[in-house]
Design an enzyme around this catalytic site. Structure first.
Site: not given
Length: 328
Positions: A118, A142
């Site tokens: 990501t 995250y």
């Protein structure tokens, strides 16, 4: 039998689209999913093996049964807000399970690993087009957990010959153009499906989280890539490894950023409907602007995104949201 690719999270949004792309490319995708957030009905293009990434014995069993030529790893917790409130959950689930998967992959003699990372690994770097050489400073658990898996892949590549392709991207949108699979999360947290649910009356309104960011209209700016384009890149990444090329990192995106208000305005044009809106506070851990550069993927993989125009992504998502299979 066709070469098998083990797709973790294969019952999820991106994983199910990846299974369709793999099947079209001549592979047999085997979805490995615990169905905690994935949908059994989305596994349409190959077999489903139910299991948790924390269960090493189950992983070993599946690897022995199918002997995959590669792993595509999509399974992960991915809610930024939740990761800020409960970082232990993200480090435990994403990182420890990622390590378990990598060790099981190597133990089975499989050496090709395609990882869904990501742009959240970069943190909040405003005014910068994020490319593969941009320093990584994640601002939430995250992004931090994804960067940790990238580091593990590098280390296991050096020590055990694990070959990997890592894809960094941020906002995935749209749905399969044939509406066979689409975006369906419980709970739903992504802007475009939330917006379309509000338009369709399936939720009272869309909450805009923060209108005081240092952007032209005060709302967050993100780069969006169509899910079908994204998974096409993953298949190209797999072929890259099968051709014996070295481990590589690729960013994927359109190279253009759209604010939340711009996405809302474009949806009005596509659907011909108004979007009911509630103004909310900022969410912890949200960066103001994230735009992903993908020049390397274009030049080295030959990736050509076909459907990543914003209007196309919204139109495909809207078609899926009106399909009988979709229930919010």
């Amino acid at each position: 039998m066709a070469d098998v690719v083990l797709v973790t999270g294969g019952a999820g949004y991106i994983g199910s689209h990846a299974c369709k792309a793999l099947r079209a490319a001549g592979y047999l995708p085997v979805a490995y999913d615990n169905l905690s957030t994935g949908c059994r009905e989305a596994v349409k293009f190959g077999p489903l093996e139910e299991g948790d990434l924390a269960d090493r014995a189950r992983l070993d069993e599946v690897f022995a049964k199918w002997q995959p030529v590669a792993v595509m790893h999509f399974a992960a917790l991915s809610l930024v807000g939740e990761s800020m409130k409960d970082p232990a959950k993200y480090w435990r689930t994403n990182v420890l399970c990622g390590l378990n998967l990598i060790e099981a992959t190597l133990a089975a003699g499989c050496r090709n690993f395609v990882f869904s990372s990501t742009c959240a690994t970069y943190g909040d770097q405003d005014g910068v087009v994020l490319n593969e050489d941009t320093p990584q400073y994640p601002i939430n658990a995250y992004g931090g957990s994804k960067r940790a898996i990238e580091d593990m892949l590098r280390d296991f590549g050096a020590s055990h010959g694990l070959n990997s392709v890592i894809f960094r991207y941020f906002n995935v949108a749209g749905a399969d153009p044939q509406a066979e699979v689409g975006e369906q999360h419980v709970p739903e947290t992504h802007l475009i499906p939330l917006m379309l649910d509000a338009i369709a009356g399936k939720r009272p309104a869309l909450t805009v989280f923060g209108s005081d960011y240092p952007t032209p209209d005060g709302t967050c700016i993100r780069d969006y890539v169509h899910v079908s384009d994204l998974v096409d890149a993953h298949v190209l990444g797999l072929k890259w490894l099968e051709a014996g090329k070295p481990s590589r990192v690729f960013c994927l995106g359109s190279g253009e950023g759209y604010s939340v208000r711009e996405v809302i305005a474009r949806s009005r044009e596509v659907t011909n409907r108004e979007v009911p809106i509630i103004e909310g506070d900022r969410r912890p851990g949200d960066a103001a602007k994230l735009v992903s550069g993908s020049t390397r993927a274009l030049q080295e993989l030959g990736w050509t995104p076909q459907r990543s125009a914003l209007s196309t992504m919204i139109a495909d998502a809207w078609r899926w949201h009106q399909a009988p299979e979709y229930e919010s």
